[in-house]
Design an enzyme around this catalytic site. Sequence first.
Site, mmCIF file in Angstrom:
data_model
loop_
_atom_site.group_PDB
_atom_site.id
_atom_site.type_symbol
_atom_site.label_atom_id
_atom_site.label_comp_id
_atom_site.label_asym_id
_atom_site.label_seq_id
_atom_site.Cartn_x
_atom_site.Cartn_y
_atom_site.Cartn_z
ATOM 1 N N THR B 347 7.717 9.667 -25.435
ATOM 2 C CA THR B 347 9.087 10.041 -25.080
ATOM 3 C C THR B 347 9.322 11.529 -25.244
ATOM 4 O O THR B 347 10.045 12.138 -24.471
ATOM 5 C CB THR B 347 10.073 9.285 -25.994
ATOM 6 O OG1 THR B 347 9.734 7.908 -25.959
ATOM 7 C CG2 THR B 347 11.494 9.478 -25.531
ATOM 8 N N PRO B 433 10.349 0.718 -14.139
ATOM 9 C CA PRO B 433 10.730 1.306 -12.848
ATOM 10 C C PRO B 433 11.904 2.280 -12.983
ATOM 11 O O PRO B 433 11.977 3.247 -12.229
ATOM 12 C CB PRO B 433 11.101 0.077 -12.011
ATOM 13 C CG PRO B 433 10.268 -1.031 -12.593
ATOM 14 C CD PRO B 433 10.243 -0.741 -14.076
ATOM 15 N N TYR B 463 2.780 -26.024 -21.019
ATOM 16 C CA TYR B 463 1.980 -26.681 -19.986
ATOM 17 C C TYR B 463 2.637 -27.908 -19.379
ATOM 18 O O TYR B 463 1.968 -28.749 -18.795
ATOM 19 C CB TYR B 463 0.584 -27.043 -20.527
ATOM 20 C CG TYR B 463 -0.223 -25.831 -20.876
ATOM 21 C CD1 TYR B 463 -0.908 -25.130 -19.886
ATOM 22 C CD2 TYR B 463 -0.252 -25.339 -22.169
ATOM 23 C CE1 TYR B 463 -1.627 -23.994 -20.186
ATOM 24 C CE2 TYR B 463 -0.966 -24.199 -22.483
ATOM 25 C CZ TYR B 463 -1.654 -23.529 -21.503
ATOM 26 O OH TYR B 463 -2.350 -22.402 -21.800
ATOM 27 N N SER B 483 20.242 -14.726 -17.819
ATOM 28 C CA SER B 483 20.808 -14.171 -16.591
ATOM 29 C C SER B 483 20.388 -12.725 -16.417
ATOM 30 O O SER B 483 20.436 -11.942 -17.360
ATOM 31 C CB SER B 483 22.337 -14.223 -16.657
ATOM 32 O OG SER B 483 22.779 -15.551 -16.710
#
Lengths: 664, 664
Positions: B347, B433, B463, B483
């Site tokens: 950073t 992104p 599974y 959400s």
Amino acid sequence: MSEPADESPPDPTLPPTESGLSPSIDLRSVFLGPKGENAAVFERLLLEAFRDHVFWRRNVHPEDGFRVQEVEKRSPSYQYSISVLEQTLLSLLGELKGGVPFFSPRYIGHMTSDLTMASLIGYFATMLYNPNNVAVEGSPVTTRLELEVAEDLGAMVGYPAADRWGHLTSGGTVANFEALWVARNVKYLPIAVRWAAEELQVGGLTATSAAGSKDLGTLSLWELLNLPPRESLDLLDRLLAATEDRQAAAEAVSRHSASGMGYQSFGYRLHQHFGDALPPAVVLVPSTAHYSFEKICRALGMGGNQLVHVPVDENFRMDPAALWRILQDLAQRQQPVVAVVSVLGTTEESAVDRVDRVEELRTRAGEELGLAWHHHVDAAWGGYALSVTRDAAGRRRGFQSTLADQAPEAWPSESVYRALVAVEQTDSVTIDPHKFGFIPYPAGAVCFRDRRSRELVSVEAPYVFHSGAPDSAHLGRFILEGSKPGAAAAAVWMAHQVLPLDARGYGRLIGASSRGALALHRRLAAGDFSPFHLSLLPPPDLNIVCFAVGHPSLGTLSETNQFVHRLYQALSLSTETTATHRVERPDYFVTKTVLRAEEYGGAAVPVAARLGFDEAAYREAGGVAVLRCTVMDPFLAASRDRVDYLEGFAATLRQVMVAALATG
Amino acid sequence: MSEPADESPPDPTLPPTESGLSPSIDLRSVFLGPKGENAAVFERLLLEAFRDHVFWRRNVHPEDGFRVQEVEKRSPSYQYSISVLEQTLLSLLGELKGGVPFFSPRYIGHMTSDLTMASLIGYFATMLYNPNNVAVEGSPVTTRLELEVAEDLGAMVGYPAADRWGHLTSGGTVANFEALWVARNVKYLPIAVRWAAEELQVGGLTATSAAGSKDLGTLSLWELLNLPPRESLDLLDRLLAATEDRQAAAEAVSRHSASGMGYQSFGYRLHQHFGDALPPAVVLVPSTAHYSFEKICRALGMGGNQLVHVPVDENFRMDPAALWRILQDLAQRQQPVVAVVSVLGTTEESAVDRVDRVEELRTRAGEELGLAWHHHVDAAWGGYALSVTRDAAGRRRGFQSTLADQAPEAWPSESVYRALVAVEQTDSVTIDPHKFGFIPYPAGAVCFRDRRSRELVSVEAPYVFHSGAPDSAHLGRFILEGSKPGAAAAAVWMAHQVLPLDARGYGRLIGASSRGALALHRRLAAGDFSPFHLSLLPPPDLNIVCFAVGHPSLGTLSETNQFVHRLYQALSLSTETTATHRVERPDYFVTKTVLRAEEYGGAAVPVAARLGFDEAAYREAGGVAVLRCTVMDPFLAASRDRVDYLEGFAATLRQVMVAALATG
């Protein structure tokens, strides 16, 4: 049926009314509309926001030159590139048409619907600036807006103005995560304070529980783990006040904390120090709670096995008697309780737990059982319904006047009203603007009664302020998430400006939605669907109507459940359809859920019984499947246009039932 | 200086070139531009997206009526309401102008800049549909797009195509959280498998580590905690294959897992079973790692004290020799390692840890020390730089051809190149992104080498697949968040379509940004700022230039640090300014950081030394403060227009230094 949009506010050019209130917002102006009725206004404001941003850019150092010269735009490479962009957008727009028409009155599936224009335009306008609310340095405006909307929510709830604090999250899961993270850390705080006091040789600290005051050093482990949350935080303050170097003391507490040491070392030391670390602490949730609570308990290291499900009653609300029995058992085993979670608007039924009753039990448990815990309310779904209990001046409204707004519907019920007003007594609450706030994703929120608790999740040494900067300067240090969109804060802010969090603003919108759900419930209950038979859940606390469907030819509950699944498939976009890019939309959209015997226990027995299946059959089938209809649309029951959607849905339901029986 | 935008792609109306590659995107077409140069295109596409959506609404059940009648729009209540909306928007637009001009070439502060038009328009277009990527039922289109962009990222990294899996998150913190959550659960998995095998009476399972194969039941606790991640997951598969009822076996493993039992019960049982639970497991990060790793270790219950900081070298990269010494110590103490985190783009400095060296040490540690761990790469910042190592067909490019693209700049260095290509050997990676992808918040991502690991954080029995639905049908069950905006997935998808994740797409953008940072570094290093003296960090691995500033009159490092702080205040929007709503913008924007002795140790000593302060002075001052410049702008060094921003910044810096000295 009352007509939500027919109120005529006074002429705004006239002076305010005698009550001093501003006129109400016309609900017809709030959404883009199923036909894009408000498209002209939306487009105008969208362009305004975009152009305003462009002109801002041009006014920041107008003397700077141009990155792209006009003549360069004629070059083949530029033209090619714009063509790619445009073609890609057209592809996306084509794809998006395979999506779900949440805007339509015919969509009564999940808690998704048309969104407020205010929030959509606010989001877009702000996204162009792309502020990052992790720290005020990159978001001088939107960090302020975030704290402002969190304050709106805290005030609506009624937490004490001087103490409360809240912020936005990406959604309800992260909000609930933070609340339980805080609850966990507050639970173990008294132990850390005691060890820090020993290290710093600070004596004379007393701790007060329902049983009275004692010297901190004399408390048993069980007593330390059963101080009320506020008392635990006060205890930390008293330690810090008793030392000369607050920072060193705060660092000592952090070093001795469960978060700092980690569970393994902390548990080992508890064992060494107290001889017995007691059974692992639990979190109590109603059996209707969202599945993410298990995820959270697993992630936090408390363990999924420590999540205790409290049975619900036939209204799908947490059963206070069952809760009390569980608390008695836990107290007897000396098993600590980190938190009790009440749900205000369950995901499947919109049931509202009796927050008031849980608070009564909290007092009683302190007095009779010596138990204390953090009370968290998961109002991700129903939080905005608290707006009906506030008048325009922010004062609490009584039950009768709250009820009178929704006449002739009897909503909210007195139980729901009492639960809503009791949230102010709890310790934390999750409220998702992106659910009943009609705001785009992502916009969750969490509010805490006591802002001091956030210091326990801060990665900086607690109570250390930075070079005079306000404590809001670096939100990322007090919360789980780091970078997050300031645009979400602006979206919520815009919506709260247009629709205040009171009975004249959001209250009218949510009242109208809930009345629509009651009307749908009544229509389905009154309908003759023979030879099919609808078994409805009780009238909803908020805005979800669930029902099972039977038919004489369906001899077992398993067959009946499969039939309901076929109905669901006929009333939703199937994934198979969308995989082939061929969109065949049903006329109405609903969702489905299974009231599983394992979780719902006796609560769903009456639903099966009304279909003619006894409890044994219900348990054998593993539960009862129901269709689930969420009414967000404030106009659903108002028949504002040429289609009566309640009748339309009933007719479509009949057609679909007949077809599904034929193909079964 | 090479000119990134002057490549002339072939005429797109002609057939593809012999190599079969499509022409490159003109970087001039990618952003709105500091003057809104591309405003006309943006506005056209924005309107296209909006109107397309409105017409979609009108084509869903055109027979339905109108919610808002035209005549009603003339009513005072509607007019009043729209006035409120418009006035509120104008207020917001006014507020937003107090924000930070990230779009400007003059903003070289944080990793924020102008955004791709493709992602902004894609976000907005999709937000109107408001899909929720928690489950495909509410997002049939955008869940697919999310998995597609995660696949883009996984392919760029180079994880095996058959095994990899990834998804979007709200940001890097949640992505890193998930990676360590998975790492923790994989670490303890062999113990759960052993206990489940005992319960199910399954014998004959063998486990293979660098030391060879052994019967699972004979492994010591230390050996169980040092199986390689892949072997742990294989072991689970072997148990499931050895039982008749896979679901029951998976549930048994879950019941015996650390996540299921919680740390307290799990630790107690370890103690009972093995006699010794070993010291608490640690997470190793470079001392330059983001502060959120401490937050994550605290939240996960591992404990902040278990976060071990590995010293960095003078290039601010994790020091492999120091890492090896720490690993030796840990092995000697038998203290397990949950994960080693490499940072790809720190950073503060954009330093790229030697991922390749860490992988070499992983092999060696397995062979010599019997140690195994999860290797996570925090490439939140630098992940998109991997695009320079891929050709248009997705093949890995060699170092020389990668380097040749950026000539005459020598970027990337061979160390950086080797680190980038080694990410494919690791277990998980965070790539945001919304950082070097030039995409609006919120868009983080996490990718895993082995998709099986997600079962360990799933709240469903592992599974178990649901009624034939694809496993992507309910993303929320495999990840932390519930959400989340499908619009974010569409934004990333649009950007990846326009700028592919290879050398001709994102690679050119990121190469140009990094070259700009090198040019800035060279300009500052060559500049004569006397009597001021700049002490630069080494040329950056990616795109951040940091430097301290000294002056003969500043006799101590503390005074020098305070001077740097004043420079920062003069080159940023202060919170005091924005609180009074009076915006006085500096001519250029930078940020500031302190290389704290406590974290940086010897790595920052040369920075202080070049200012004339020795190590003792550095440690006494607590560290050295530096200005920090992030170059995102691909045109910064290209002098495309009438302003030379490198010269302009140098001139402004001098003015600010003179003024700050006078007012100090």
